[in-house]
Design a protein around this motif. Structure first.
Motif, PDB file in Angstrom:
ATOM      1  N   HIS A 184       0.730  -1.166   0.064  1.00  0.00           N
ATOM      2  CA  HIS A 184       0.050  -0.053  -0.001  1.00  0.00           C
ATOM      3  C   HIS A 184       0.826   1.258   0.051  1.00  0.00           C
ATOM      4  N   SER A 185       1.772   1.381  -0.812  1.00  0.00           N
ATOM      5  CA  SER A 185       2.694   2.542  -0.850  1.00  0.00           C
ATOM      6  C   SER A 185       2.103   3.759  -1.350  1.00  0.00           C
ATOM      7  N   PRO A 186       2.116   4.763  -0.597  1.00  0.00           N
ATOM      8  CA  PRO A 186       1.449   6.239  -1.067  1.00  0.00           C
ATOM      9  C   PRO A 186       2.019   6.612  -2.528  1.00  0.00           C
ATOM     10  N   ALA A 187       2.823   6.040  -2.999  1.00  0.00           N
ATOM     11  CA  ALA A 187       3.345   6.398  -4.503  1.00  0.00           C
ATOM     12  C   ALA A 187       2.411   5.861  -5.257  1.00  0.00           C
ATOM     13  N   THR A 188       1.301   5.176  -4.919  1.00  0.00           N
ATOM     14  CA  THR A 188       0.643   4.527  -5.706  1.00  0.00           C
ATOM     15  C   THR A 188      -0.714   5.221  -6.435  1.00  0.00           C
ATOM     16  N   VAL A 189      -0.593   5.336  -7.682  1.00  0.00           N
ATOM     17  CA  VAL A 189      -1.647   6.131  -8.387  1.00  0.00           C
ATOM     18  C   VAL A 189      -2.412   5.045  -9.373  1.00  0.00           C
ATOM     19  N   ASP A 190      -3.768   5.321  -9.456  1.00  0.00           N
ATOM     20  CA  ASP A 190      -4.539   4.491 -10.326  1.00  0.00           C
ATOM     21  C   ASP A 190      -4.121   4.997 -11.904  1.00  0.00           C
ATOM     22  N   THR A 191      -3.285   4.338 -12.473  1.00  0.00           N
ATOM     23  CA  THR A 191      -2.906   4.728 -14.040  1.00  0.00           C
ATOM     24  C   THR A 191      -3.866   3.976 -14.864  1.00  0.00           C
ATOM     25  N   PRO A 198      -7.984  15.512 -18.008  1.00  0.00           N
ATOM     26  CA  PRO A 198      -6.905  15.261 -18.533  1.00  0.00           C
ATOM     27  C   PRO A 198      -5.534  15.611 -17.956  1.00  0.00           C
ATOM     28  N   LEU A 199      -4.287  14.684 -18.428  1.00  0.00           N
ATOM     29  CA  LEU A 199      -3.224  14.899 -17.814  1.00  0.00           C
ATOM     30  C   LEU A 199      -2.019  14.918 -18.783  1.00  0.00           C
ATOM     31  N   LEU A 200      -0.919  16.013 -18.450  1.00  0.00           N
ATOM     32  CA  LEU A 200      -0.107  16.420 -19.285  1.00  0.00           C
ATOM     33  C   LEU A 200       1.239  15.853 -18.334  1.00  0.00           C
ATOM     34  N   LEU A 201       1.934  14.981 -19.113  1.00  0.00           N
ATOM     35  CA  LEU A 201       3.330  14.456 -18.228  1.00  0.00           C
ATOM     36  C   LEU A 201       4.206  15.161 -19.188  1.00  0.00           C
ATOM     37  N   TYR A 222      -0.050   4.577 -18.139  1.00  0.00           N
ATOM     38  CA  TYR A 222      -1.241   5.103 -18.538  1.00  0.00           C
ATOM     39  C   TYR A 222      -1.935   4.588 -19.799  1.00  0.00           C
ATOM     40  N   ALA A 223      -1.285   3.677 -20.611  1.00  0.00           N
ATOM     41  CA  ALA A 223      -1.438   3.514 -22.095  1.00  0.00           C
ATOM     42  C   ALA A 223      -2.764   2.808 -22.234  1.00  0.00           C
ATOM     43  N   ASP A 224      -3.265   2.094 -21.097  1.00  0.00           N
ATOM     44  CA  ASP A 224      -4.529   1.183 -21.152  1.00  0.00           C
ATOM     45  C   ASP A 224      -5.706   1.820 -20.613  1.00  0.00           C
ATOM     46  N   THR A 226      -8.164   4.081 -21.541  1.00  0.00           N
ATOM     47  CA  THR A 226      -8.859   4.798 -22.661  1.00  0.00           C
ATOM     48  C   THR A 226     -10.092   5.561 -22.404  1.00  0.00           C
ATOM     49  N   ALA A 227     -10.411   5.516 -21.008  1.00  0.00           N
ATOM     50  CA  ALA A 227     -11.399   6.460 -20.582  1.00  0.00           C
ATOM     51  C   ALA A 227     -11.031   8.021 -20.278  1.00  0.00           C
ATOM     52  N   SER A 228      -9.704   7.846 -20.152  1.00  0.00           N
ATOM     53  CA  SER A 228      -9.072   9.380 -19.802  1.00  0.00           C
ATOM     54  C   SER A 228      -7.808   9.931 -20.729  1.00  0.00           C
ATOM     55  N   VAL A 229      -7.737  11.215 -20.752  1.00  0.00           N
ATOM     56  CA  VAL A 229      -6.821  11.417 -21.826  1.00  0.00           C
ATOM     57  C   VAL A 229      -5.440  11.626 -20.995  1.00  0.00           C
ATOM     58  N   THR A 230      -4.219  11.220 -21.654  1.00  0.00           N
ATOM     59  CA  THR A 230      -3.077  11.319 -21.012  1.00  0.00           C
ATOM     60  C   THR A 230      -1.997  11.760 -22.149  1.00  0.00           C
ATOM     61  N   GLU A 231      -1.363  12.740 -21.858  1.00  0.00           N
ATOM     62  CA  GLU A 231      -0.236  13.198 -23.196  1.00  0.00           C
ATOM     63  C   GLU A 231       1.168  13.302 -22.636  1.00  0.00           C
ATOM     64  N   TYR A 232       1.903  13.446 -23.306  1.00  0.00           N
ATOM     65  CA  TYR A 232       3.536  13.456 -23.127  1.00  0.00           C
ATOM     66  C   TYR A 232       4.152  14.517 -23.883  1.00  0.00           C
ATOM     67  N   HIS A 233       4.576  15.465 -23.271  1.00  0.00           N
ATOM     68  CA  HIS A 233       5.654  16.525 -23.972  1.00  0.00           C
ATOM     69  C   HIS A 233       6.978  16.242 -23.502  1.00  0.00           C
ATOM     70  N   GLU A 234       7.958  16.521 -24.574  1.00  0.00           N
ATOM     71  CA  GLU A 234       9.407  16.381 -24.158  1.00  0.00           C
ATOM     72  C   GLU A 234       9.906  17.727 -24.352  1.00  0.00           C
ATOM     73  N   TYR A 235      11.045  18.210 -23.474  1.00  0.00           N
ATOM     74  CA  TYR A 235      11.692  19.427 -23.831  1.00  0.00           C
ATOM     75  C   TYR A 235      13.126  19.100 -23.944  1.00  0.00           C
ATOM     76  N   GLU A 236      13.631  19.144 -25.301  1.00  0.00           N
ATOM     77  CA  GLU A 236      15.072  18.766 -25.650  1.00  0.00           C
ATOM     78  C   GLU A 236      15.996  19.877 -25.166  1.00  0.00           C
ATOM     79  N   GLY A 237      17.277  19.256 -24.291  1.00  0.00           N
ATOM     80  CA  GLY A 237      18.229  19.918 -23.802  1.00  0.00           C
ATOM     81  C   GLY A 237      17.762  20.461 -22.373  1.00  0.00           C
ATOM     82  N   LYS A 238      16.541  20.097 -22.096  1.00  0.00           N
ATOM     83  CA  LYS A 238      16.418  20.750 -20.515  1.00  0.00           C
ATOM     84  C   LYS A 238      16.535  19.640 -19.421  1.00  0.00           C
ATOM     85  N   GLY A 239      17.049  20.493 -18.381  1.00  0.00           N
ATOM     86  CA  GLY A 239      17.230  19.367 -16.899  1.00  0.00           C
ATOM     87  C   GLY A 239      16.153  19.774 -16.045  1.00  0.00           C
ATOM     88  N   HIS A 240      16.347  19.195 -14.765  1.00  0.00           N
ATOM     89  CA  HIS A 240      15.213  19.521 -13.711  1.00  0.00           C
ATOM     90  C   HIS A 240      15.055  20.882 -13.341  1.00  0.00           C
TER      91      HIS A 240
END
Length: 269
Positions: A184-191, A198-201, A222-224, A226-240
């Protein structure tokens, strides 16, 4: 549609670092707030001087803190989180407490099984000593440079360290590092099944603290759903440091454009 945006900071960074984002979002017509974690004090200086309130503040405590704050809103807000704030944002969204979420280079949720060397090295100032689980730990300039400022000049990295860093509680890092071994980890998310907004990662390609392959692995969880929107964006050359450094506006503008594309612009009804 919601006009309120709640910004959630990550480990080692004070909530006031969101001020430039707040000003930009408010210029666009949103109302914003950036409350700190439980135990944060009002300023960087005050938190550095007395960080003990952060001792033993873990993922559940932080998430419940924001859930309580959000419950006072008249409507579900949008939430934007960075690093551990991105993990908290996903938990709030999966529990249908917010209308939409943006998780910028988020700490991994339970189920991510890869651990790149850069991520391990970034966490070693805390994870290297089990006693740190109950304490707060500060990053020095060198440690911050590796974890956050690896794509920046020494001058810019050191300036960000001086301006925004605070000691961070060790507990969330230990909880996240052991998530796959705790039922029962507190890092559990129902993906998989959560019906939510909608979610943007996002990921910076040069991030050491949350390397790109970690966020890609989160997106795959999150890929399976299909009831909710999840998208991924990437930023080239950027760090944390991508929410803090001189290129922050590029990321913020992308987030604003994404919100508008999902019907969450401040003028939408």
């Amino acid at each position: 549609m919601p006009k309120n945006v709640v910004f959630i900071h990550g480990l080692w960074i004070h909530s006031s670092a969101w001020k430039p984002w707040q000003e930009l979002f408010e210029q666009k017509g949103y109302a914003t707030t950036a409350p700190g974690w439980p135990g944060d004090l009002e300023t960087v200086e005050a938190t550095r001087a007395n960080p003990d309130g952060l001792n033993e503040q873990g993922i559940s405590e932080i998430c419940n803190h924001y859930a309580d704050l959000i419950s006072t809103f008249d409507e579900k807000p949008i939430v934007v989180g960075h690093s551990f704030g991105g993990l908290i944002a996903q938990e709030l969204l999966a529990n249908d407490l917010v209308a939409a979420a943006v998780a910028i280079d988020p700490a991994p949720v339970k189920g991510v099984k890869i651990l790149p060397f850069a991520q391990l090295k970034s966490g070693l100032p805390v994870l290297g000593n089990p006693a740190n689980r109950k304490k707060t730990v500060a990053l020095d300039e060198k440690q911050f440079k590796y974890a956050f400022g690896n794509v920046l000049t020494d001058e810019e990295s050191n300036a960000l360290h001086a301006a925004w860093t605070i000691p961070g509680p060790g507990k969330p890092l230990f909880e996240d590092a052991t998530a796959n071994f705790v039922r029962h980890s507190p890092a559990t998310v129902d993906t998989h099944t959560a019906v939510r907004g909608p979610l943007l990662l996002t990921s910076g390609t040069e991030d050491h603290t949350v390397p790109k392959e970690v966020t890609v692995a989160v997106a795959k969880l999150y890929a399976d759903n299909t009831a909710s929107v999840t998208e991924y964006h990437e930023y080239e050359g950027k760090g944390h440091s991508l929410t803090l450094d001189s290129g922050w506006n590029d990321v913020a503008s992308d987030v604003l454009a994404w919100l508008e594309s999902k019907g969450f612009g401040p003028g939408e009804s």
